[in-house]
Design a protein around this motif. Sequence first.
Motif, mmCIF file in Angstrom:
data_model
loop_
_atom_site.group_PDB
_atom_site.id
_atom_site.type_symbol
_atom_site.label_atom_id
_atom_site.label_comp_id
_atom_site.label_asym_id
_atom_site.label_seq_id
_atom_site.Cartn_x
_atom_site.Cartn_y
_atom_site.Cartn_z
ATOM 1 N N GLY A 155 -18.840 70.421 -12.414
ATOM 2 C CA GLY A 155 -17.976 71.893 -12.190
ATOM 3 C C GLY A 155 -18.685 72.556 -11.071
ATOM 4 O O GLY A 155 -18.757 73.833 -11.391
ATOM 5 N N THR A 156 -19.866 72.132 -11.154
ATOM 6 C CA THR A 156 -20.880 72.910 -10.259
ATOM 7 C C THR A 156 -20.882 71.681 -9.191
ATOM 8 O O THR A 156 -20.935 72.979 -7.655
ATOM 9 N N ALA A 157 -21.124 70.810 -8.843
ATOM 10 C CA ALA A 157 -21.617 70.571 -7.617
ATOM 11 C C ALA A 157 -20.424 70.219 -6.806
ATOM 12 O O ALA A 157 -20.678 70.698 -5.390
ATOM 13 N N LEU A 158 -19.330 69.894 -7.112
ATOM 14 C CA LEU A 158 -17.721 70.517 -6.274
ATOM 15 C C LEU A 158 -18.015 71.812 -5.996
ATOM 16 O O LEU A 158 -17.637 71.572 -4.317
ATOM 17 N N PHE A 199 -15.101 75.226 -15.589
ATOM 18 C CA PHE A 199 -15.094 74.259 -14.800
ATOM 19 C C PHE A 199 -13.853 73.468 -14.059
ATOM 20 O O PHE A 199 -14.124 72.154 -14.575
ATOM 21 N N ASP A 200 -13.562 74.207 -13.364
ATOM 22 C CA ASP A 200 -11.589 73.644 -13.366
ATOM 23 C C ASP A 200 -11.935 72.570 -11.587
ATOM 24 O O ASP A 200 -11.661 73.014 -10.312
ATOM 25 N N ASN A 201 -12.535 71.091 -11.916
ATOM 26 C CA ASN A 201 -12.488 70.313 -10.646
ATOM 27 C C ASN A 201 -12.030 69.844 -9.784
ATOM 28 O O ASN A 201 -11.449 69.692 -8.772
ATOM 29 N N LEU A 202 -10.458 70.015 -10.587
ATOM 30 C CA LEU A 202 -8.690 69.573 -9.894
ATOM 31 C C LEU A 202 -8.559 70.906 -9.102
ATOM 32 O O LEU A 202 -8.199 70.323 -7.916
ATOM 33 N N ALA A 203 -9.149 72.037 -9.451
ATOM 34 C CA ALA A 203 -8.815 72.997 -8.201
ATOM 35 C C ALA A 203 -10.023 72.869 -6.942
ATOM 36 O O ALA A 203 -9.072 72.804 -6.037
ATOM 37 N N ALA A 204 -10.818 72.525 -7.363
ATOM 38 C CA ALA A 204 -12.178 72.997 -6.252
ATOM 39 C C ALA A 204 -12.017 71.333 -5.414
ATOM 40 O O ALA A 204 -12.272 71.295 -4.624
ATOM 41 N N VAL A 205 -11.540 70.003 -5.885
ATOM 42 C CA VAL A 205 -11.846 68.989 -5.489
ATOM 43 C C VAL A 205 -10.534 69.268 -4.663
ATOM 44 O O VAL A 205 -10.710 68.327 -3.266
ATOM 45 N N ARG A 206 -9.476 69.640 -4.206
ATOM 46 C CA ARG A 206 -8.371 70.324 -3.313
ATOM 47 C C ARG A 206 -9.105 70.527 -1.864
ATOM 48 O O ARG A 206 -8.276 70.755 -0.688
ATOM 49 N N ASP A 207 -10.288 71.952 -2.329
ATOM 50 C CA ASP A 207 -11.235 72.183 -1.440
ATOM 51 C C ASP A 207 -11.831 71.547 -0.478
ATOM 52 O O ASP A 207 -12.559 72.428 0.531
ATOM 53 N N LEU A 208 -12.062 70.843 -0.678
ATOM 54 C CA LEU A 208 -13.286 69.664 -0.570
ATOM 55 C C LEU A 208 -13.274 69.199 0.748
ATOM 56 O O LEU A 208 -11.869 68.422 1.442
ATOM 57 N N ALA A 235 -7.565 64.190 -4.698
ATOM 58 C CA ALA A 235 -8.642 64.791 -2.935
ATOM 59 C C ALA A 235 -7.512 64.305 -1.905
ATOM 60 O O ALA A 235 -8.107 64.518 -0.588
ATOM 61 N N ARG A 236 -7.313 62.640 -2.649
ATOM 62 C CA ARG A 236 -7.046 62.037 -1.052
ATOM 63 C C ARG A 236 -5.166 62.704 -0.693
ATOM 64 O O ARG A 236 -4.970 63.416 0.734
ATOM 65 N N ALA A 237 -4.950 62.722 -1.503
ATOM 66 C CA ALA A 237 -3.376 63.850 -1.059
ATOM 67 C C ALA A 237 -3.536 65.219 -0.190
ATOM 68 O O ALA A 237 -3.414 65.750 0.097
ATOM 69 N N ALA A 238 -4.589 65.572 -0.762
ATOM 70 C CA ALA A 238 -5.670 67.506 -0.162
ATOM 71 C C ALA A 238 -6.099 66.986 0.883
ATOM 72 O O ALA A 238 -6.470 67.509 2.196
ATOM 73 N N GLY A 239 -6.057 65.377 1.449
ATOM 74 C CA GLY A 239 -6.999 64.964 2.978
ATOM 75 C C GLY A 239 -8.546 65.014 2.578
ATOM 76 O O GLY A 239 -9.140 65.021 4.454
ATOM 77 N N VAL A 240 -8.866 64.510 1.944
ATOM 78 C CA VAL A 240 -10.426 64.792 1.808
ATOM 79 C C VAL A 240 -10.938 63.260 1.872
ATOM 80 O O VAL A 240 -10.450 62.179 1.925
#
Length: 278
Positions: A155-158, A199-208, A235-240
């Motif tokens: 939740g901090t790394a992402l 610590f919202d990882n699901l939101a963060a991963v979409r902007d990675l 992440a895949r759906a967001a194009g990471v």
Amino acid sequence: MVNAIAGLMGVTVAVYVIVGGWLYLFQERLLFQPGPPPPPPGETALAAMRPLTLTTADGLRVTSWYAPPAVDGGLVVVYFHGNAGNFAGRAVKVGQLLDQGLGVLLVGYRGYNGNPGTPSQAGFRDDGRAALDFLDGAGIGAARRVHYGESIGSGTALPLAVERGAAAVILEGAFTSIVEMARRQYPIYPAGWLVRHPFDNLAAVRDLAAPLLVMHGAGDDLVPPDMAQRLADAARAAGVPAVEAAIFPQGNHVDLFDHGAAGRVRAFLTRVTTSESG
């Protein structure tokens, strides 16, 4: 009879409110469980590391541990550890990363490892930024940094990888969010209102914008394995780029390096760095 039912309902409501109030006011006791201060690195299996005291934006002096990469220009793993214990408890994992020639910066959180301050989502991010500032000053920019998030450290790394950039992100035992974890553990409470450190990882991963490896144990009884797959799918759906998910059949929440996680990390970093250089 009516009075008895009303009394029982009153007691039930009172207990519900009391427990809910406790969860709101004292949730830090559940989320953050620091261990005792570790001995100096030289007295642990991480003798190659050295203490590094950094000043955060809010004025705290927190100590991290650092070992540079084996070769000039090598990658540095910025390691955000989980919610319990101390640096010494990560010796097995970090030692295997160092053996690969990687540099490692074990990020010192406030309230952990003998550091001052009180743990929080915002505080952890300030602590992480101080670590990244140090690496910037040492000439180790985002293109050479691998963010490694262990459990709550995810939740901090992402979000810091989104904010500051990274060569790659690796998550171990990561959850989608603390809000969803709370909903699963305390389904009768409105977790969205109660949780102060989401610590919202699901939101963060979409902007990675960096390659992502998600590792999880099939036997993890703390963070459900389906959360790992949901993070990878989002992440895949967001194009990471270069999203990989590794589920270890014999693994639980804390022992993935006993089941080959170091090799999976090595292979992943080899693939993504070769792809980027090519």
